[in-house]
Design a protein around this motif. Structure first.
Motif, short mmCIF file in Angstrom:
data_model
loop_
_atom_site.label_atom_id
_atom_site.label_comp_id
_atom_site.label_asym_id
_atom_site.label_seq_id
_atom_site.Cartn_x
_atom_site.Cartn_y
_atom_site.Cartn_z
N UNK A 25 0.89 -1.31 0.08
CA UNK A 25 0.07 -0.05 -0.11
C UNK A 25 0.81 1.29 -0.09
N UNK A 26 1.72 1.35 0.80
CA UNK A 26 2.71 2.50 1.00
C UNK A 26 3.57 2.63 -0.43
N UNK A 27 3.97 1.83 -1.10
CA UNK A 27 4.59 1.93 -2.47
C UNK A 27 3.52 2.42 -3.28
N UNK A 28 2.37 1.90 -3.38
CA UNK A 28 1.48 2.12 -4.58
C UNK A 28 1.16 3.70 -4.06
N UNK A 29 0.73 3.97 -2.93
CA UNK A 29 0.65 5.38 -2.76
C UNK A 29 1.46 6.45 -3.12
N UNK A 30 2.79 6.17 -3.03
CA UNK A 30 3.84 6.91 -3.55
C UNK A 30 3.85 6.97 -4.69
N UNK A 31 3.47 5.97 -5.79
CA UNK A 31 3.50 6.00 -7.08
C UNK A 31 2.04 6.47 -7.69
N UNK A 32 1.13 6.58 -6.99
CA UNK A 32 -0.14 6.68 -7.42
C UNK A 32 -0.80 7.67 -6.48
N UNK A 33 -0.53 9.12 -6.18
CA UNK A 33 -1.13 9.51 -5.07
C UNK A 33 -2.80 9.96 -5.51
N UNK A 34 -3.03 10.06 -6.84
CA UNK A 34 -4.41 10.25 -7.06
C UNK A 34 -5.24 9.15 -6.82
N UNK A 35 -4.63 8.10 -6.33
CA UNK A 35 -5.69 6.86 -5.94
C UNK A 35 -5.31 6.34 -4.51
N UNK A 36 -5.03 7.51 -3.63
CA UNK A 36 -4.34 7.17 -2.55
C UNK A 36 -5.62 6.60 -1.49
N UNK A 37 -6.80 7.19 -1.70
CA UNK A 37 -7.74 6.77 -0.84
C UNK A 37 -8.32 5.45 -1.10
N UNK A 38 -8.58 5.07 -2.46
CA UNK A 38 -8.64 3.63 -2.62
C UNK A 38 -7.80 2.68 -2.39
N UNK A 39 -6.71 3.08 -2.38
CA UNK A 39 -5.36 2.03 -1.79
C UNK A 39 -5.56 1.94 -0.47
N UNK A 40 -5.64 3.01 0.34
CA UNK A 40 -5.69 2.90 1.69
C UNK A 40 -6.87 2.11 2.15
N UNK A 41 -8.02 2.33 1.41
CA UNK A 41 -9.41 1.52 2.03
C UNK A 41 -9.24 0.38 1.94
N UNK A 42 -8.66 -0.18 0.76
CA UNK A 42 -8.57 -1.57 0.43
C UNK A 42 -7.51 -2.34 1.26
N UNK A 43 -6.42 -1.71 1.35
CA UNK A 43 -5.21 -2.25 2.54
C UNK A 43 -5.83 -2.25 3.86
N UNK A 44 -6.60 -1.20 4.06
CA UNK A 44 -6.99 -1.17 5.72
C UNK A 44 -7.99 -2.29 5.68
N UNK A 45 -8.83 -2.56 4.70
CA UNK A 45 -9.99 -3.75 4.84
C UNK A 45 -9.26 -5.14 5.00
N UNK A 46 -8.06 -5.19 4.08
CA UNK A 46 -7.11 -6.27 4.11
C UNK A 46 -6.72 -6.70 5.34
N UNK A 47 -6.47 -5.66 6.07
CA UNK A 47 -5.48 -5.85 7.44
C UNK A 47 -6.55 -6.28 8.67
N UNK A 48 -7.71 -5.45 8.27
CA UNK A 48 -8.81 -5.77 9.57
C UNK A 48 -9.25 -6.90 9.20
#
Length: 246
Positions: free
Chosen positions: A76-99
């Motif tokens: 998730x961290x690497x993808x946010x660095x590469x695709x800041x415009x999709x940060x909310x989507x990335x963060x939501x999916x990573x958080x859901x997987x961890x939860x």
């Protein structure tokens, strides 16, 4: 039960025990995945990361060629660095997987005893984690540990540059609890935990939960290392009752 030696210290420095390190700290900071719980006990980190990668791809997030080399929070961290415009989507999916993983996480032996000892002796514990706060809170709630934790400081939303080894979580915990970072001790099982503590000027206790990890944590600058979380419960009790274990 076979117990490990109470602690090891960095070569060239005066020997310290966990009790001495904890005695000088007014705030205990605790990493999540490792010292608190085995987050990926029910499904391996690789399995969760592969499932997450498929979900990210389905959501239109381009994946790096080496996506299979990352764990879930690192991906998730690497993808946010590469695709800041999709940060909310990335963060939501990573958080859901961890939860989801947190629902089958297994407690680290000795952690509850340590938390109980800290609570009984009036020592606040703050969890500082590169995992999402939602995942940490889901785990704490399931295992009835919420009341033992003063606060959870999880991964800052869409800001991977503030994840450990950045000292931000340590500084933030200290700020919220109105103590200097130098009065904190961070208990963690990775070099990034130790590096974050060191950068903030805090003490650190390295939790050695795998063969060969002691050298890694000592090289990173751990104040002291332990191989059993029960040792920290013993250490906290010993601070308030020196006759214990004598």
């Amino acid at each position: 039960m076979v117990r490990h030696p109470l602690g090891h210290h960095r070569p060239g420095l005066p020997a310290m025990t966990p009790a001495q390190v904890l005695a000088s700290a007014s705030l205990i900071l605790l990493d999540f995945d490792g010292p608190t719980a085995h987050l990926f006990a029910g499904a391996s980190a690789r399995t969760v990361a592969d499932r997450l990668a498929a979900q990210l791809a389905a959501a239109g997030v381009p994946l790096p060629d080496d996506a299979d080399q990352y764990g879930p929070p690192e991906l998730g961290a690497e993808l946010i660095r590469q695709h800041r415009d999709q940060a909310d989507t990335i963060e939501a999916l990573v958080s859901a997987a961890e939860t989801e993983a947190a629902r089958t996480a297994e407690p680290t032996p000795g952690c509850r005893d340590m938390l109980d000892a800290a609570q009984r002796t009036g020592r606040p514990v703050v969890i500082v984690s590169n995992n999402s706060a939602a995942a940490v809170c889901a785990y704490l709630d399931k295992h009835h540990l919420t009341d033992y934790i003063a606060e959870v400081i999880g991964r800052p939303h869409a800001a991977p540059e503030l994840m450990k080894p950045n000292p931000w979580p340590v500084h933030e915990a200290a700020r919220r609890h109105h103590v200097p970072a130098a009065d904190c001790v961070l208990i963690g099982d990775s070099a990034t935990d130790i590096e974050a503590a060191q950068a903030a000027g805090a003490a650190s206790i390295g939790y050695v939960n795998k063969p060969g990890k002691a050298e890694c944590l000592n090289n990173a600058g751990a104040t002291v290392t332990i191989a059993d979380m029960h040792d920290l419960a013993d250490a906290i009790h010993r601070i308030h009752d020196p006759s214990r274990g004598a």
